[in-house]
Design a protein around this motif. Structure first.
Motif, PDB file in Angstrom:
ATOM      1  N   PRO A   1     -23.392 179.775-107.396  1.00  0.00           N
ATOM      2  CA  PRO A   1     -24.121 179.470-108.630  1.00  0.00           C
ATOM      3  C   PRO A   1     -24.621 178.027-108.685  1.00  0.00           C
ATOM      4  N   SER A   2     -23.902 177.117-108.041  1.00  0.00           N
ATOM      5  CA  SER A   2     -24.355 175.724-108.041  1.00  0.00           C
ATOM      6  C   SER A   2     -25.493 175.531-107.048  1.00  0.00           C
TER       7      SER A   2
ATOM      8  N   THR B   1     -16.603 183.092-105.463  1.00  0.00           N
ATOM      9  CA  THR B   1     -17.500 184.157-104.991  1.00  0.00           C
ATOM     10  C   THR B   1     -17.662 184.078-103.473  1.00  0.00           C
TER      11      THR B   1
ATOM     12  N   CYS C   1     -14.422 184.169-113.815  1.00  0.00           N
ATOM     13  CA  CYS C   1     -14.087 184.213-112.374  1.00  0.00           C
ATOM     14  C   CYS C   1     -12.596 184.338-112.097  1.00  0.00           C
TER      15      CYS C   1
ATOM     16  N   LYS D   1     -10.629 186.737-109.453  1.00  0.00           N
ATOM     17  CA  LYS D   1     -10.617 186.201-108.093  1.00  0.00           C
ATOM     18  C   LYS D   1      -9.684 185.005-107.943  1.00  0.00           C
TER      19      LYS D   1
ATOM     20  N   GLY E   1     -16.145 175.643-114.780  1.00  0.00           N
ATOM     21  CA  GLY E   1     -14.977 175.306-113.974  1.00  0.00           C
ATOM     22  C   GLY E   1     -15.219 174.290-112.864  1.00  0.00           C
ATOM     23  N   GLY E   2     -14.139 174.015-112.147  1.00  0.00           N
ATOM     24  CA  GLY E   2     -14.210 173.172-110.959  1.00  0.00           C
ATOM     25  C   GLY E   2     -14.486 171.721-111.268  1.00  0.00           C
TER      26      GLY E   2
ATOM     27  N   TRP F   1     -18.289 167.917-105.433  1.00  0.00           N
ATOM     28  CA  TRP F   1     -17.830 168.121-106.809  1.00  0.00           C
ATOM     29  C   TRP F   1     -18.740 169.055-107.596  1.00  0.00           C
ATOM     30  N   LEU F   2     -19.660 169.718-106.908  1.00  0.00           N
ATOM     31  CA  LEU F   2     -20.547 170.670-107.605  1.00  0.00           C
ATOM     32  C   LEU F   2     -20.015 172.094-107.570  1.00  0.00           C
ATOM     33  N   CYS F   3     -18.954 172.316-106.841  1.00  0.00           N
ATOM     34  CA  CYS F   3     -18.378 173.672-106.766  1.00  0.00           C
ATOM     35  C   CYS F   3     -17.627 173.973-108.060  1.00  0.00           C
ATOM     36  N   THR F   4     -17.917 175.114-108.673  1.00  0.00           N
ATOM     37  CA  THR F   4     -17.252 175.492-109.926  1.00  0.00           C
ATOM     38  C   THR F   4     -15.940 176.224-109.656  1.00  0.00           C
ATOM     39  N   THR F   5     -15.574 176.355-108.393  1.00  0.00           N
ATOM     40  CA  THR F   5     -14.405 177.133-107.955  1.00  0.00           C
ATOM     41  C   THR F   5     -14.471 178.581-108.458  1.00  0.00           C
ATOM     42  N   CYS F   6     -15.671 179.174-108.346  1.00  0.00           N
ATOM     43  CA  CYS F   6     -15.840 180.551-108.838  1.00  0.00           C
ATOM     44  C   CYS F   6     -15.282 181.587-107.864  1.00  0.00           C
TER      45      CYS F   6
ATOM     46  N   ARG G   1     -27.699 177.530-106.371  1.00  0.00           N
ATOM     47  CA  ARG G   1     -28.897 178.128-106.924  1.00  0.00           C
ATOM     48  C   ARG G   1     -29.782 177.109-107.633  1.00  0.00           C
ATOM     49  N   ARG G   2     -29.218 176.003-108.049  1.00  0.00           N
ATOM     50  CA  ARG G   2     -29.983 175.021-108.846  1.00  0.00           C
ATOM     51  C   ARG G   2     -29.839 173.592-108.355  1.00  0.00           C
ATOM     52  N   THR G   3     -29.094 173.390-107.277  1.00  0.00           N
ATOM     53  CA  THR G   3     -28.956 172.038-106.742  1.00  0.00           C
ATOM     54  C   THR G   3     -29.135 172.102-105.226  1.00  0.00           C
TER      55      THR G   3
ATOM     56  N   VAL H   1     -16.955 170.783-112.979  1.00  0.00           N
ATOM     57  CA  VAL H   1     -18.405 170.599-113.071  1.00  0.00           C
ATOM     58  C   VAL H   1     -18.816 170.269-114.511  1.00  0.00           C
TER      59      VAL H   1
END
Ligand code: SF4
Ligand code: SF4
Lengths: 298, 181
Positions: free
Chosen positions: B45-46, B83, A157, A161, A201-202, B76-81, B48-50, A204
């Motif tokens: 993405p998070s 998107t 990512c 981005k 990331g993040g 705290w479930l955000c992966t900072t992707c 999608r499963r939570t 998690v």
């Protein structure tokens, strides 16, 4: 052809402290492309954008600026092989360039510590520097074409981005890494949700392993479905995520179902340039790289 | 039948009208433009499963439900992707807003124990992921320096990094989070 350039090599945490085999491949391959690496002595954690930036942004900005200040002193731009570190430096530079008062805050924190910071050194991802040489220049270095190798390319990512702060040609589906992979003779396979996050990331991975591994599993399943020989990455944290998640999944399942080799770009390119697997740290993986080596070396 | 669906009442006491202003002041400038389209949730993405829903988080923030937002583990479930940030039709910097809310959460004392541990490592060693014996051996076997040329090899550099963390208040912030048992 090869014009020599020198960068301050920023290692970060995960690469030198968990996956030194990836570091080894970078140190072997980049100088052979005319990209010279100078040590950035005394560098710290970038610090990690998903965790430390999430906890206290001013601390994250000050420590990122310190690492950039070390490079500035050395007179080079930073080069990194981790998308997380890359993201940290790109964003930290953007913040101080856009908000001069934040630069002054950082300078105030540095007072009396012997650190001079003007936000003049840039940070580059190694794949950006390699792509500047161009796929054709890479093709010229290939002595052992990786014909027949099916590679699932994972960009990660933070390499792409936020796109406004990245140097790539604007596209929802970039191809630069695929081009560099195909320059080795390998084939970049199409797979479902190629641009999805690895899930590490993040913070998690650090705090919610089941969710993190579940995201990785979806990605790995998609790669396996496409029949790829390996998943290729350019980030030490994505690398860790794909390696460790497979080991965790196998443990949970009680069987060795996940055996997808995880290969870093300089390892793949190194093989194509005729380097040996040990020189590239390919013998120190969590998931064995044997299937890839068998295909390449026969 | 209808009784099974609980009506959710928002109490006036739970609303902090200054919360959105604080977020905006900290940099989430376009957040009020959210039209609740749900694009952010749909690409997450998070999510999608939570049960984590980015749209819902933004909505609650806009309502001023500060306590609920900052204390929620979902934050705290955000992966900072990034998107959602790329796709938001209103160009709201969603991921940045989440990071800002996380900063506020930590200041309010909401920090996950694992994250406190990571921070303690950074404070002690200058690395969020410090070296260990197994990897020093691995480095040697690879022909690399046993200890990398980072703060791990330079005590004076580590001291500098630690002094910066003291000056920004990070050390006090983390130590103030208290031990979890
Ligand atoms: S995508 Fe943007 S506008 Fe749509 S719900 Fe999410 S934050 Fe709001
Ligand atoms: S940045 Fe966070 S909230 Fe947005 S899509 Fe990615 S994981 Fe979800």
């Amino acid at each position: 052809m090869t014009v020599s350039q020198t960068y301050s090599f920023f290692l970060g945490c995960v690469m030198p402290n968990r996956f030194p085999n990836v570091e080894k491949s970078i140190r072997e391959v980049l100088p052979r492309l005319g990209i010279h690496l100078e040590e950035l002595e005394g560098a710290s954690c970038c610090p990690a954008p998903g965790v430390i930036r999430s906890f206290d942004e001013p601390t994250w900005l000050a420590l990122a600026s310190r690492n950039l200040a070390l490079a500035e002193k050395a007179g080079h731009d930073i080069i990194t092989g981790c998308n997380g570190c890359y993201g940290t430096f790109k964003e930290a530079l953007h913040i101080v360039h856009e908000h001069p008062e934040k630069l002054r805050d950082v300078q105030k924190v540095f007072k009396g510590l012997g650190l001079r910071y003007r936000a003049e050194a840039d940070a580059k991802h190694l794949i950006e520097v390699v792509y500047d040489l161009g796929p054709d220049a890479i093709r010229e270095k290939v002595v052992r074409p990786l014909d027949g190798l099916e590679v699932a390319v994972h960009y990660g990512c933070h390499l792409l981005k936020p796109s406004v702060l990245r140097p790539w040609k604007k596209s929802a589906r970039p191809t630069f890494l695929d081009e560099l992979v195909e320059a080795t003779g390998a084939h970049s396979v199409k797979y479902k949700d190629k641009f999805q996050c690895c899930g590490a990331g993040g913070g998690v991975r650090g705090s919610n392993v089941p969710v993190s591994v579940d995201i990785a599993q979806e990605k790995i399943d998609n790669v396996l479905e496409a029949g790829a020989d390996c998943v290729l990455n350019v980030c030490s944290f994505c690398h860790l995520q794909f390696e460790m998640s497979q080991a965790q999944l196998n443990k949970e399942l009680g069987e060795e179902r996940y055996r997808l080799p995880v290969v870093y770009y300089t390892q793949l390119l190194g093989l194509a340039m005729g380097l040996g697997p040990k020189e590239l740290g390919l013998h120190k993986h969590v998931v064995s790289t044997e299937p890839v080596l068998r295909k390449v070396l026969g | 039948m209808t009784d099974a669906i609980a009506r959710e009442t928002i109490h006036i006491d739970d609303i902090d009208p200054e919360f959105v202003d604080a977020l905006i002041a900290a940099g989430a400038d376009r957040i009020r433009a959210c039209l609740q389209c749900g694009t952010c949730s749909s690409v997450c993405p998070s999510g999608r499963r939570t049960a984590f829903r980015t749209r819902e988080l933004i909505r609650k923030a806009l309502l001023g439900l500060k306590g609920e937002v900052l204390s929620s583990p979902d934050l705290w479930l955000c992966t900072t992707c990034f998107t959602c940030l790329e796709r938001c039709p209103r160009e709201i910097k969603t991921t940045d807003a989440i990071i800002l809310m996380r900063n506020m959460a930590v200041r309010e004392g909401f920090m996950l124990p694992q994250h406190r541990k990571t921070s303690m490592k950074l404070i002690a060693t200058g690395h969020a992921v410090p070296i260990n014996d197994a990897n020093m051996t691995k480095r040697e076997e690879l022909g690399l320096d046993r200890v990398p040329p980072t703060v791990h090899s330079h005590p004076d550099a580590l001291e500098q990094v630690q002094e910066i963390m003291r000056r920004t208040g990070f050390t006090a912030l983390i130590e103030g989070q208290g031990e979890e048992d």
